[in-house]
Scaffold this motif. Structure first.
Motif, short mmCIF file in Angstrom:
data_model
loop_
_atom_site.label_atom_id
_atom_site.label_comp_id
_atom_site.label_asym_id
_atom_site.label_seq_id
_atom_site.Cartn_x
_atom_site.Cartn_y
_atom_site.Cartn_z
N ILE A 332 0.81 -1.15 0.01
CA ILE A 332 -0.14 -0.07 -0.19
C ILE A 332 0.91 1.24 0.10
O ILE A 332 1.68 1.49 0.93
N ASP A 333 0.90 1.98 -1.02
CA ASP A 333 1.70 3.00 -1.28
C ASP A 333 1.36 4.39 -1.95
O ASP A 333 0.52 3.89 -3.14
N ASP A 334 1.64 5.53 -1.80
CA ASP A 334 1.06 6.66 -2.46
C ASP A 334 2.21 6.73 -3.80
O ASP A 334 1.98 7.58 -4.64
N MET A 335 3.03 6.21 -3.82
CA MET A 335 4.05 5.98 -4.90
C MET A 335 3.43 4.98 -5.97
O MET A 335 3.19 3.75 -5.50
N ASP A 336 3.50 5.20 -7.19
CA ASP A 336 3.00 4.35 -8.26
C ASP A 336 3.89 3.25 -8.37
O ASP A 336 4.78 3.24 -9.53
N LEU A 337 3.74 2.29 -7.52
CA LEU A 337 4.75 1.12 -7.89
C LEU A 337 4.41 0.28 -8.91
O LEU A 337 5.13 -0.35 -9.66
N PHE A 338 3.17 0.30 -9.45
CA PHE A 338 2.65 -0.52 -10.60
C PHE A 338 3.32 0.27 -11.83
O PHE A 338 3.63 -0.47 -12.90
N LYS A 339 3.37 1.49 -11.92
CA LYS A 339 4.15 2.15 -13.24
C LYS A 339 5.70 1.60 -13.10
O LYS A 339 6.00 1.62 -14.17
N LEU A 340 6.01 1.36 -11.85
CA LEU A 340 7.61 1.28 -11.81
C LEU A 340 7.59 -0.29 -12.43
O LEU A 340 8.96 -0.61 -13.03
N ASP A 341 6.70 -1.18 -12.04
CA ASP A 341 7.09 -2.50 -12.50
C ASP A 341 5.74 -3.27 -12.55
O ASP A 341 5.16 -3.88 -11.46
N ALA A 342 4.96 -3.13 -13.39
CA ALA A 342 3.59 -3.68 -13.76
C ALA A 342 3.51 -5.33 -13.61
O ALA A 342 2.71 -5.55 -12.83
N LYS A 343 4.55 -5.92 -14.06
CA LYS A 343 4.67 -7.17 -14.00
C LYS A 343 4.64 -7.79 -12.61
O LYS A 343 3.84 -8.71 -12.17
N ARG A 344 5.41 -7.33 -12.03
CA ARG A 344 5.70 -7.75 -10.56
C ARG A 344 4.92 -7.39 -9.51
O ARG A 344 4.74 -7.97 -8.47
N MET A 345 4.07 -6.36 -9.67
CA MET A 345 3.21 -5.62 -8.94
C MET A 345 1.83 -5.93 -9.18
O MET A 345 0.78 -5.49 -8.46
N GLN A 346 1.52 -6.70 -10.16
CA GLN A 346 0.13 -7.22 -10.71
C GLN A 346 -0.39 -7.89 -9.44
O GLN A 346 0.17 -8.95 -8.95
N ASP A 347 -1.82 -7.56 -8.95
CA ASP A 347 -2.29 -8.30 -7.85
C ASP A 347 -1.44 -8.10 -6.65
O ASP A 347 -1.94 -8.79 -5.55
N HIS A 348 -0.65 -7.13 -6.59
CA HIS A 348 0.02 -7.00 -5.18
C HIS A 348 0.37 -5.56 -4.93
O HIS A 348 0.93 -5.19 -3.97
N PHE A 349 -0.68 -4.71 -5.47
CA PHE A 349 -0.40 -3.12 -5.19
C PHE A 349 -1.92 -2.32 -5.13
O PHE A 349 -2.71 -2.68 -5.86
N VAL A 350 -1.86 -1.69 -3.85
CA VAL A 350 -3.23 -0.89 -3.71
C VAL A 350 -2.62 0.62 -3.67
O VAL A 350 -1.73 1.03 -2.70
N MET A 351 -3.00 1.39 -4.43
CA MET A 351 -2.27 2.80 -4.67
C MET A 351 -3.30 3.84 -3.76
O MET A 351 -4.44 3.78 -3.72
N THR A 352 -2.53 4.76 -2.86
CA THR A 352 -3.28 5.77 -2.04
C THR A 352 -3.08 7.11 -2.47
O THR A 352 -1.88 7.16 -3.56
N MET A 353 -3.79 8.28 -2.41
CA MET A 353 -3.25 9.46 -2.72
C MET A 353 -2.72 10.45 -1.44
O MET A 353 -3.35 10.19 0.04
N PRO A 354 -1.64 10.80 -1.70
CA PRO A 354 -0.88 11.50 -0.53
C PRO A 354 -1.84 12.35 0.45
O PRO A 354 -1.55 12.33 1.55
N LEU A 355 -2.77 13.17 -0.14
CA LEU A 355 -3.62 13.95 0.60
C LEU A 355 -4.70 13.11 1.57
O LEU A 355 -5.09 13.64 2.62
N ASN A 356 -5.07 11.79 1.16
CA ASN A 356 -6.38 11.03 1.58
C ASN A 356 -5.56 9.93 2.42
O ASN A 356 -6.27 9.56 3.51
#
Length: 371
Positions: A332-356
């Motif tokens: 769970i991160d506000d950094m777009d890890l899926f953009k960094l590595d879509a293959k390895r983060m598939q079904d392993h990433f939940v993105m948040t927004m810094p303000l929320n």
């Protein structure tokens, strides 16, 4: 004409052709050439962003951009317009990674003379020419000249890496403050930047800009008004108040995820680098009823995704008292890890927004992936 003379003439022609071919090959390899009258200009710019080992060099049609990134949470950018250079030739756009300290040492290879009284750097006349040649063992080449003495520095480059694209919105800006670097640095030295909590105030009224650091030893603050010589630009359409601390609502939402899925938490954010920050996380977890941290990622790897996978690979349940086996995991991160590595983060990433931070939607998505 004798046979020997004819042979010599043919040999000379052949050597000349070889030289011409070599020059054409060298010319074809050149992707970028630029020249500065003073190497100190480039060295000074690089020093302003010298907070990591490596940097990314980008030669663009508009100028040179140098990017330094640390742990994918802090990024420094320096841009040198083509008009700063005495000559600037770009055959094709160039991007590569290089060791920052190596280049700085090369730029200062003639030394930095100091005034014997003030100890301030004295002017020098060291010119530098930058070449980037493709298909070479040492593609980055620096030529430094002082009083007719030319030093050639051949530098190997490193594999390029992706950098975080900080997408700063240009619309709906409620405040914008630009400081003069030296003055702002001096102002920051008056407060404890390692305090447990740092508050930022930007208002339309005096003092306009205020930083407050709250820690165990008390509070320190610094005020900078709009008419201060330190401030270059000030824009404020509505008051801003930011407080660097753990949000209680986000903490409660995190506990919901943990309770429903019976998960344990590994810290992968930049908080992991600071013992006081980790202690604050542990204390907050204890107060709300979340189990202690299972651990935190190291700085191994080029990206945060690499760091997570290194931790997963190294995890050994024998080193702890509980029998923990990893069957599913998410980040769970506000950094777009899926953009960094879509293959390895598939079904392993939940993105948040810094303000929320962690919201109800975050809870639903996290529980779905962990179920």
């Amino acid at each position: 004409m004798s046979l020997f003379d004819t042979h010599q003439e043919d040999t000379d022609d052949e050597e000349e052709n070889n030289v011409n071919e070599q020059e054409q090959t060298d010319s074809a390899d050149v992707a970028f050439v630029a020249k500065l009258k003073s190497s100190r200009t480039l060295a000074s710019i690089l020093k302003t962003i010298d907070f990591a080992d490596d940097a990314i060099f980008c030669a663009l049609t508009t100028g040179v951009k140098i990017i330094v990134e640390d742990k994918q949470c802090v990024q420094g950018n320096a841009f040198i317009d083509t008009r700063v250079f005495d000559s600037y030739e770009l055959v094709r756009q160039v991007r590569f990674r290089f060791h920052l300290e190596t280049v700085l040492n090369c730029l200062n290879i003639f030394g930095v003379p100091l005034d014997p009284v003030t100890h301030e750097p004295l002017p020098t006349n060291v010119a530098v020419q930058i070449h980037y040649r493709e298909n070479q063992t040492h593609p980055l080449q620096l030529y430094l000249e002082e009083d007719g003495v030319i030093t050639e520095c051949l530098i190997k480059v490193l594999d390029d890496t992706d950098t975080i694209d900080f997408d700063f919105q240009t619309e709906n800006i409620v405040s914008k403050v630009v400081f003069k670097a030296s003055g702002f640095k001096e102002a920051l030295s008056e407060i404890d930047l390692k305090a447990d909590c740092i508050e930022l105030f930007i208002t339309q009224d005096v003092p306009h800009f205020r930083l407050i650091a709250n820690g165990c030893g008390g509070s320190t603050s610094v005020d900078i008004t709009q008419d201060s010589p330190v401030m270059d630009t000030f824009l404020c359409t509505e008051p801003v108040h930011n407080r660097k601390e753990i949000d209680q609502k986000c903490l409660e939402n995190l506990k919901t995820i943990v309770d429903v899925t019976s998960t344990r938490i590994v810290l992968s954010s930049s908080w992991r680098f600071f013992p006081k920050s980790r202690a604050k996380v542990e204390s907050s977890f204890k107060q709300i009823g979340i189990d202690p941290l299972l651990g935190w990622t190291s700085s191994r790897g080029k990206t945060r995704v690499d760091e997570i996978y290194h931790w997963l690979k190294d995890f050994d349940n024998k080193t702890i008292h509980e029998d923990i086996f990893i069957t599913k995991w998410i980040a769970i991160d506000d950094m777009d890890l899926f953009k960094l590595d879509a293959k390895r983060m598939q079904d392993h990433f939940v993105m948040t927004m810094p303000l929320n931070g962690i919201t109800e939607e975050t809870i639903k998505e996290a529980i779905m992936l962990l179920s």
